[in-house]
Design a protein around this motif. Structure first.
Motif, mmCIF file in Angstrom:
data_model
loop_
_atom_site.group_PDB
_atom_site.id
_atom_site.type_symbol
_atom_site.label_atom_id
_atom_site.label_comp_id
_atom_site.label_asym_id
_atom_site.label_seq_id
_atom_site.Cartn_x
_atom_site.Cartn_y
_atom_site.Cartn_z
ATOM 1 N N THR A 72 -39.248 -6.967 -12.281
ATOM 2 C CA THR A 72 -39.789 -6.194 -13.392
ATOM 3 C C THR A 72 -40.085 -4.776 -12.938
ATOM 4 N N ASP A 78 -45.194 -3.487 -17.928
ATOM 5 C CA ASP A 78 -44.401 -4.563 -17.315
ATOM 6 C C ASP A 78 -45.160 -5.355 -16.269
ATOM 7 N N LYS A 113 -45.887 -8.796 -17.248
ATOM 8 C CA LYS A 113 -44.752 -9.715 -17.347
ATOM 9 C C LYS A 113 -44.290 -10.210 -15.986
#
Length: 210
Positions: free
Chosen positions: A18, A24, A27
């Motif tokens: 990522t 991000d 995530k």
């Protein structure tokens, strides 16, 4: 997941990647890639491996590219390396839950919730040896040049002696002495010769006396 591979095949295990941004970072995924026996693969429990598990890859750097290459070779220079054998299966799981705190988790995790486990079966590339089947040709004594049949009739025909030609019987003249015609003819000839000799002797004697 199930995969088939041959000796000297290669598989790359790539960690989730990522971007390093504020958005991000939420995530990012954290995993541990482990080689385990079948009992741990089935139960998603590393502790059941009895210390035979092998930690191959730890995905703890989500902002960097990170991967592990599986080389299925029949030999290895490393003491704890795996020697792969054709016809056998090898199992890999991740029991981490995806978070930084659960990366070292040894039970359950994504193996149980998302079925994140892998079975690799090493196949044998060599073709199977064809089976040799022999079909017996039915025996045919009338057409096969290799079969010689001898019957009883043929033996009798072979052993039968050649026919003999009997002489034709001569005609016989019925008389009481039983002489045939040729014998009688010969006797007559001899009688005539004797008569001629006697006559010639008489003539010679008469000439001498005169």
């Amino acid at each position: 997941m199930y995969l088939e591979a041959e000796i000297n095949d290669v598989i790359d295990i790539i960690c989730p990647h990522t971007n390093d941004t504020d958005e991000d970072r939420y995530k990012a995924q954290y995993h541990t890639f482990i080689q385990v026996p079948y009992v741990s693969y089935e139960s998603c429990n590393v502790t059941k491996a009895n210390k035979t598990e092998k930690f191959l890859l730890k995905c703890n750097r989500p902002f960097d590219e990170n991967k592990y290459t599986l080389l299925f070779q029949s030999w290895t220079p490393y003491p704890r390396g795996t020697r792969f054998v054709a016809g056998q299966s090898y199992y890999y799981i991740t029991t981490a839950n995806g978070s930084p705190d659960g990366i070292d988790q040894t039970e359950g995790g994504l193996c149980e919730t998302h079925n994140m486990r892998l079975e690799v079966h090493i196949i044998d590339p060599s073709p199977p040896v064809p089976r040799v089947t022999t079909t017996q040709r039915p025996k045919d004594t009338t057409t096969s040049p290799l079969v010689h049949t001898t019957t009883r009739k043929s033996v009798e025909r072979t052993k039968r002696p050649p026919p003999t030609v009997k002489p034709k019987p001569t005609d016989k003249i019925g008389n009481k002495n039983g002489y045939d015609k040729q014998t009688e003819t010969g006797s007559a000839c001899r009688y005539q010769m004797s008569s001629l000799l006697l006559l010639a002797s008489c003539l010679i004697a008469r000439v001498r006396w005169h």
